[in-house]
Design a protein around this motif. Sequence first.
Motif, short mmCIF file in Angstrom:
data_model
loop_
_atom_site.label_atom_id
_atom_site.label_comp_id
_atom_site.label_asym_id
_atom_site.label_seq_id
_atom_site.Cartn_x
_atom_site.Cartn_y
_atom_site.Cartn_z
N UNK A 48 0.37 89.22 49.31
CA UNK A 48 -0.67 89.70 50.21
C UNK A 48 -0.79 88.88 51.50
N UNK A 49 -0.72 87.53 51.45
CA UNK A 49 -0.84 86.76 52.71
C UNK A 49 0.23 87.07 53.73
N UNK A 50 1.29 87.73 53.30
CA UNK A 50 2.39 88.06 54.21
C UNK A 50 1.91 88.87 55.41
N UNK A 51 0.82 89.62 55.22
CA UNK A 51 0.31 90.46 56.32
C UNK A 51 -0.11 89.63 57.53
N UNK A 52 -0.50 88.38 57.32
CA UNK A 52 -0.94 87.54 58.43
C UNK A 52 0.09 86.51 58.87
N UNK A 53 1.33 86.69 58.47
CA UNK A 53 2.37 85.72 58.80
C UNK A 53 2.68 85.71 60.29
N UNK A 54 2.75 84.53 60.88
CA UNK A 54 3.16 84.36 62.27
C UNK A 54 4.43 83.51 62.30
N UNK A 55 5.30 83.82 63.23
CA UNK A 55 6.53 83.05 63.39
C UNK A 55 6.69 82.61 64.83
N UNK A 56 7.35 81.49 65.01
CA UNK A 56 7.64 80.97 66.36
C UNK A 56 8.74 79.93 66.23
N UNK A 57 9.37 79.66 67.35
CA UNK A 57 10.39 78.61 67.33
C UNK A 57 9.70 77.25 67.23
N UNK A 58 10.32 76.31 66.51
CA UNK A 58 9.66 75.03 66.26
C UNK A 58 9.48 74.21 67.53
N UNK A 59 8.48 73.34 67.49
CA UNK A 59 8.20 72.45 68.61
C UNK A 59 8.94 71.13 68.40
N UNK A 60 8.70 70.20 69.29
CA UNK A 60 9.34 68.89 69.21
C UNK A 60 8.94 68.15 67.94
N UNK A 61 7.85 68.57 67.30
CA UNK A 61 7.37 67.88 66.10
C UNK A 61 8.30 68.04 64.91
N UNK A 62 9.34 68.90 65.00
CA UNK A 62 10.26 69.04 63.87
C UNK A 62 11.21 67.86 63.76
N UNK A 63 11.27 67.00 64.78
CA UNK A 63 12.08 65.79 64.67
C UNK A 63 11.15 64.62 64.39
#
Length: 723
Positions: free
Chosen positions: A435-450
Amino acid sequence: MTVGGQIPDTETGVGLAKTPAARQAAAGSTAGPAPGPSGGSPSGPGWFGRLGLWSAAHLRLVVVLWVAVVAGLGAFAPQVTSALAGAGWHAEGSESVQVRDLAREHFGGNASTALQVVVHADRPVSDPAVQDVIGRATALLTADARITGVVPPQPGATVSPDGRTAILLAGAGAGADDMVRAADDLKGPLGALSGGGIEVTATGSSVMWSDFNTANHDAMIKSEMLSWPVTMAILVLAFGSLVAAGLPLLLTLAGLAASAGALVLLDQVTPVSIWAMNFAMMFALALGIDYALFLVVRFRAALARHGDAVRAVRETMDTAGKAVALSGATVLVSLSAVMLVPAPAFRTMALGIMLAVVFVLAATLTLLPAILAKLGSKVDAGALPWSKSRGKEAGSTVDAGASGSPRFAAWADRLWRHPVRYGLPALLVLLALAAPLAGLRTAMPSITVVPEDASARVGYTTVQEAFGPGTPGMLQIVVPTEQAAQTAADAASDPALGDTLDRLRAGLPEDALVGGAAAENLDLQTALDAKTPLVIGVVLGLGFLLLVFALRAPLAALLGTVTSLLSTAAAFGVAKLVFQDGHGASLLGFTPQGFLDGWAPVFFFAMIFAIAMDYTVFLLASAKEHYERTGDPRRAVTGALADSGRVVFAAAAVMVAVFFTFALSGPLPPKEMGIVLGTAVLLDAALIRLVLLPVLLRLTGNAAWWCPAWLRRILPDVRFAHD
């Protein structure tokens, strides 16, 4: 055992008349003619049976060929970490990529892939000591052939308002992948110039991908090292002997060495992402274990019945071998859909996994049967004390030709008698998690992934603090000279244009092209969003058609496909709760970004669906085998779970252990991968393959295996039963 044409029903004590004609009638006339050699029949082995017999008869040749393949391709394997590409995270043909190419060609390499060297001091950059460091940094950069030139700090542009931070721009004189390699080589020596109140850090897109790849590669190696002891323990428990437990590792090492070398050779033709090797390693291990489990368990049971290793190999290959081949084809079909995404990194990652699958599959269907025929009863060498009693269980089969476990047979009987009691709660849990899939947002990662101490992130933070927010992610606009003044005025006079890339592109002159690292990320996200529905549709459609082709049972194929989709949706629902909403973030040690990384829906979906269909094929192929033999949907379900339940359970345990160790890794992307894939495998094995799919087969009965006459005429007669 049959007496006077009666097959005793062990659950009800009622004898069921099952003559061959009655079985065909019970199957709704789907059984077709008696199986010929191509299907594996009393008259002779099928194609896979013949392959197994050939491999057994030519053990030396098979081993020599595999040694040659592994040695020949494996010789290139040590080069894999240095030869493969570090970039490729862009949308081919996008406007931002055009800007990058134009900037590299016409503006001295001042493209998004250029290196930025940040010099921050506790004194003005005009100080002689700071100037000396800038000079040495410039010398380091200009000595590298991949750097076209260095633009010194410019007051008002690349010197901060307080005069204590300066940026050197090192032009990109090579492609994106080579610039990431340049960052690998230069960021250490540049950082070594720091000292005496002066800090030197390299940053920019190329350095970020360099740090990203390094951090994630190190994390994945650490996770794999943690998972090996757990994997070995589960293998020994599942197989019950040290020799049998070593067979999956043989397949894994052969497939991994061959695929690693093949990737290095492929990189000579087209750049291959370093991530291709990481994912190939995971899938080689996971599928090597799956396939070896399925074949070895079946071989043991056949050997116990016949006492002849060669005959046991023939039966194993005509049944389990055929299912493994179908499983491998399904995995390849699912991953091939990722090739529709116009991003080099995604395509080569999928290709790397596919190569690993091909080599592991080939080893499973040729090398493994040859070794099993040679080992015979020695496959149980080094057996644990309790494994002998379980071996007796394996001989107590649910149906002729089965390799069943009484425990899973009893569970199947319980599901058959109470389908709603067990099936409905499983369905409700899966739907609640999805059910939570309905509110899923996606985006390319920020600098915080390093990591916080990574060069790219330290430099990014320094620039942001010295020059103001947004400076590290500046856009580049390429425009004809005669339109430059108007373009600059448009970009500066209307602040609303800077809110989104789309608005900026819409508001500038028609010939203006907007690029930069931030624009490349947004263009990639746009491409992923556009291709996601197509990839999902292709994966589902091809997976369904492949099951129909093999099973000749449209409804059973549909049930297998839909339930695989359900486990995938539930896994992404859990990912939304964890990585977007932050539930459990403190336990896993990360700061939520408020979205899931943009590549997850496409790439993780294909991976999850491939794994889910792997289990689906094992269960449905086993069920079809029993249905072909008895024409009884009840015996099909109970026999399938007795045959494959333990295999699915053990294989899933290994996969969950492997994937969840990635959740312990430092960087965010491995955590996402570990949680999403591990959750998907856990839900798929526990709630779908061992509960929901058998219940659905129970509720649909004979209809699950019905095939219209027109479809039977155009489909090949693929059979899984072996008499």
